[in-house]
Motif scaffolding. Structure first.
Motif, PDB file in Angstrom:
ATOM      1  N   GLN A 259       1.529   9.694  -5.582  1.00  0.00           N
ATOM      2  CA  GLN A 259       1.775  11.083  -5.203  1.00  0.00           C
ATOM      3  C   GLN A 259       2.696  11.805  -6.192  1.00  0.00           C
ATOM      4  N   VAL A 260       3.575  11.082  -6.855  1.00  0.00           N
ATOM      5  CA  VAL A 260       4.567  11.741  -7.713  1.00  0.00           C
ATOM      6  C   VAL A 260       4.425  11.438  -9.199  1.00  0.00           C
TER       7      VAL A 260
ATOM      8  N   THR B 220       0.832  -1.205   0.000  1.00  0.00           N
ATOM      9  CA  THR B 220       0.000   0.000   0.000  1.00  0.00           C
ATOM     10  C   THR B 220       0.859   1.245   0.000  1.00  0.00           C
ATOM     11  N   SER B 221       1.856   1.284   0.861  1.00  0.00           N
ATOM     12  CA  SER B 221       2.723   2.452   0.967  1.00  0.00           C
ATOM     13  C   SER B 221       3.452   2.719  -0.342  1.00  0.00           C
ATOM     14  N   ALA B 222       3.974   1.674  -0.980  1.00  0.00           N
ATOM     15  CA  ALA B 222       4.682   1.842  -2.246  1.00  0.00           C
ATOM     16  C   ALA B 222       3.748   2.370  -3.337  1.00  0.00           C
ATOM     17  N   LEU B 223       2.567   1.760  -3.466  1.00  0.00           N
ATOM     18  CA  LEU B 223       1.613   2.205  -4.484  1.00  0.00           C
ATOM     19  C   LEU B 223       1.205   3.659  -4.262  1.00  0.00           C
ATOM     20  N   LEU B 224       0.836   3.984  -3.042  1.00  0.00           N
ATOM     21  CA  LEU B 224       0.353   5.342  -2.777  1.00  0.00           C
ATOM     22  C   LEU B 224       1.467   6.379  -2.892  1.00  0.00           C
TER      23      LEU B 224
ATOM     24  N   THR C 157      -5.882  11.582  -1.189  1.00  0.00           N
ATOM     25  CA  THR C 157      -6.629  12.815  -1.422  1.00  0.00           C
ATOM     26  C   THR C 157      -6.016  13.540  -2.612  1.00  0.00           C
ATOM     27  N   VAL C 158      -6.874  14.027  -3.504  1.00  0.00           N
ATOM     28  CA  VAL C 158      -6.432  14.827  -4.642  1.00  0.00           C
ATOM     29  C   VAL C 158      -7.086  16.198  -4.497  1.00  0.00           C
TER      30      VAL C 158
ATOM     31  N   GLU D 294      -2.708  18.401  -6.439  1.00  0.00           N
ATOM     32  CA  GLU D 294      -1.815  17.853  -5.424  1.00  0.00           C
ATOM     33  C   GLU D 294      -2.382  16.513  -4.950  1.00  0.00           C
ATOM     34  N   VAL D 295      -1.549  15.478  -4.992  1.00  0.00           N
ATOM     35  CA  VAL D 295      -1.958  14.145  -4.543  1.00  0.00           C
ATOM     36  C   VAL D 295      -1.227  13.850  -3.241  1.00  0.00           C
TER      37      VAL D 295
END
Length: 107
Positions: A35-36, A27-31, A81-82, A57-58
């Motif tokens: 973001q970038v 999850t952390s890697a995907l999210l 959040t976007v 902004e993501v």
């Protein structure tokens, strides 16, 4: 605002052995990538209602505990959040790895 300690990171510091820890890392890697890598976040989140603006902004977090309006405690695998031009789109993310089954987070 959600505390910085829950921010999604490309290299999560969770353990390596247990299935639940695999989900946290995945999850952390995907999210963190969402973001970038704006083209990816637009492609995945745009059809769900998130802004398609290049300047959006993501932001993403993992394992954030919170309560629903009726007091039920939840901790989704992730929150994304976007934000763009005063608009905000937020989604709860549930990730499964291995043979884990996807269940319903909310009734």
């Amino acid at each position: 605002m959600i505390e910085e300690q829950f921010r999604a990171r490309l290299f999560a510091v969770s353990g390596l052995r247990q299935e639940a820890e695999q989900e946290v890392r995945a999850t952390s890697a995907l999210l963190s990538v969402l973001q970038v890598v704006r083209p990816l976040s637009k492609r995945l989140l745009g059809p769900l209602g998130a802004s398609l603006s290049e300047s959006a902004e993501v932001l993403a977090w993992t394992e954030v505990p919170f309560e629903t309006a009726d007091g039920e405690g939840l901790r989704p695998d992730g929150i994304v959040t976007v934000r763009s031009r005063g608009r905000s789109f937020t989604a709860l993310i549930e990730v499964k790895t291995g043979t884990s089954r996807l269940g319903c987070l909310l009734n």
